[in-house]
Write a protein that holds these residues in place. Structure first.
Motif, mmCIF file in Angstrom:
data_model
loop_
_atom_site.group_PDB
_atom_site.id
_atom_site.type_symbol
_atom_site.label_atom_id
_atom_site.label_comp_id
_atom_site.label_asym_id
_atom_site.label_seq_id
_atom_site.Cartn_x
_atom_site.Cartn_y
_atom_site.Cartn_z
ATOM 1 N N GLN A 150 17.121 85.934 -27.606
ATOM 2 C CA GLN A 150 15.964 85.791 -28.501
ATOM 3 C C GLN A 150 16.358 85.443 -29.926
ATOM 4 O OE1 GLN A 150 14.165 89.725 -27.060
ATOM 5 N NE2 GLN A 150 12.363 88.528 -27.564
ATOM 6 N N CYS B 77 6.051 90.476 -26.050
ATOM 7 C CA CYS B 77 7.402 89.975 -26.307
ATOM 8 C C CYS B 77 7.421 89.302 -27.667
ATOM 9 C CB CYS B 77 7.773 88.966 -25.215
ATOM 10 S SG CYS B 77 9.424 88.273 -25.420
ATOM 11 N N HIS C 6 12.625 94.469 -19.001
ATOM 12 C CA HIS C 6 12.174 93.275 -19.738
ATOM 13 C C HIS C 6 13.347 92.617 -20.475
ATOM 14 C CE1 HIS C 6 9.085 91.259 -22.536
ATOM 15 N NE2 HIS C 6 10.231 91.081 -23.180
ATOM 16 N N HIS D 48 15.566 88.900 -19.979
ATOM 17 C CA HIS D 48 15.900 87.882 -20.987
ATOM 18 C C HIS D 48 17.319 87.357 -20.783
ATOM 19 C CE1 HIS D 48 12.564 87.519 -23.765
ATOM 20 N NE2 HIS D 48 12.464 88.832 -23.936
HETATM 21 ZN ZN ZN Z 1 10.873 89.835 -24.665
#
Ligand code: ZN
Length: 151
Positions: A50, A96, A138, A142
């Motif tokens: 991310q 998210c 979660h 990713h």
């Molecule tokens: Zn996320």
């Protein structure tokens, strides 16, 4: 240092992330920056893809998880996290930081047993339930290029 959070559909979010071979000071600095970014952004978890790094590092907010608390910070860094066991199921709305403004109901295990390297490079195994089980599932998704939108 606050890092820019990549937004869907950035292709980095879809790549498989590489395991960490050695826990270096650069990795620990990155984890600290991820924690700061997560807190400022109002998240409860963040995965390295991310912030643009396809490596297997996640941070989770764990203020009430006694043994996981870093001595200085209320977060847990998991390096190369792997789910060993799952149990039960839960169905709730997920969000998210890479998909702003969108929530979706996702089914997740109620409990997960997860193994990872801590910042000292030592293996730890912990069982999480409820929101923390959801969060770790979660974040590990990713690392495999998966998003909650895929469910
Ligand atoms: Zn996320």
């Amino acid at each position: 240092m606050f890092l820019k959070v990549l937004k869907y559909p950035n292709p980095v979010l879809r790549k498989m992330s590489e395991p960490i071979k050695e826990v270096t000071s650069d990795i620990l600095q990155l984890a600290e920056d991820m924690w700061e970014t997560m807190m400022i952004s109002g998240g409860i978890g963040l995965a390295a893809p991310q912030i643009g790094k396809n490596i297997r590092v996640i941070v989770l907010l764990t203020a009430d998880l006694g043994n996981l608390i870093d001595q200085q910070y209320p977060y847990c860094t998991m390096i190369n996290p792997e789910i060993l066991e799952i149990g039960g199921s839960q169905y709730d709305t997920e969000f998210c930081l890479s998909v702003p403004g969108k929530g979706k109901k996702v089914r997740r295990p109620e409990t997960v047993k997860v193994q990872y390297l801590n910042p000292d490079g030592k293996i730890e195994i912990v069982k999480l339930s409820g929101i923390k089980a959801r969060c770790v599932a979660h974040e590990i998704d990713h690392l495999d290029g998966k998003l909650f939108l895929d469910y």
